[in-house]
Structures are given as C-alpha cells and as structure tokens.
Design a protein around this motif. Structure first.
Motif, short mmCIF file in Angstrom:
data_model
loop_
_atom_site.label_atom_id
_atom_site.label_comp_id
_atom_site.label_asym_id
_atom_site.label_seq_id
_atom_site.Cartn_x
_atom_site.Cartn_y
_atom_site.Cartn_z
N GLY A 92 -1.77 -2.43 -2.35
CA GLY A 92 -2.18 -3.61 -1.62
C GLY A 92 -2.88 -4.56 -2.58
O GLY A 92 -2.65 -4.54 -3.78
N GLN A 143 0.85 -1.19 0.00
CA GLN A 143 0.00 0.00 0.00
C GLN A 143 0.88 1.24 0.00
O GLN A 143 1.97 1.24 0.56
CB GLN A 143 -0.90 0.02 1.23
N ARG A 144 0.40 2.29 -0.65
CA ARG A 144 1.14 3.55 -0.72
C ARG A 144 0.14 4.69 -0.82
O ARG A 144 -1.02 4.47 -1.17
CB ARG A 144 2.10 3.55 -1.91
N LEU A 148 -5.03 6.32 0.04
CA LEU A 148 -4.25 5.10 0.23
C LEU A 148 -4.60 4.15 -0.90
O LEU A 148 -5.77 3.81 -1.10
CB LEU A 148 -4.58 4.47 1.59
#
Length: 108
Positions: free
Chosen positions: A94, A66-67, A91
């Motif tokens: 993932g 995730q980023r 976000l």
C-alpha cells in the motif's frame, strides 16, 4: 500548491513512477527504509497544484497494493531455541501518504 509525500514499497515504485509520468505528474524519488520490517521503501516527493491532489492520490492508491508477507521466527540475542518469537503474517504494501501545504515554490 501542495506537497504530496508518498511512501511505497520498492516493488511498487517503478509502476508508480510510470503512472505518474504518464499523467504528467513530476516527482522526486528517494530511497528509504521502513522501520517495522526494515525493508526497502521508496519515498516520492510530488509538488502539485491544489486541484490535482485528488488525481495524484488516486494514482498512488491504484498503484500501491497491499499484500501479506510471512515474517519468520526471530531469535532473541543470546537466547535458546525455546526463546524464539514465533513467526506471523503481516499486511505490507500500500502507501503511506502525507499532503502538506506549500507556502512558496521556486524552480531555478
């Protein structure tokens, strides 16, 4: 037998395919598009034995990161600059994973 359906961001797809191949997990890779950010995704269809589902889930979890992503301001159609919706950080990444039971499996 189970069908694992994993949806990951395009930028994570090559790493996931590499890890699956390394662990002798067969997968079919499909291009898809996310509805929220309308960005490219990859959907993996993975048929696996019941006793390997946790292993496959761990490989997916290990690979998909995730980023945060900056979402730019959006102008409504025909709106003025005062009507812009502000930008924000979301976000992303993932994986979204579904595990489904399989009644039959055939390879021809």
């Amino acid at each position: 037998m189970k069908l694992v359906v994993a949806i990951v961001q395009d930028q994570d797809s090559q790493a996931l395919m590499k890890v699956l191949n390394k662990h002798n997990v067969r997968a079919t890779k499909l291009s898809s598009t996310g509805g929220f950010l309308r960005t490219g995704n990859t959907t993996f269809l993975i048929g696996t034995e019941d006793n390997r589902v946790l292993e496959v889930l761990r490989l997916i979890e290990k690979t998909g990161k995730q980023r945060e992503k900056e979402i730019p301001p959006i102008s409504p159609l025909g709106g003025s600059t005062e009507d812009f919706l502000p930008g924000y950080r979301a976000l992303v990444g993932g994986a979204t994973v579904f595990v489904l039971p399989i009644e039959q499996f055939h390879r021809f």
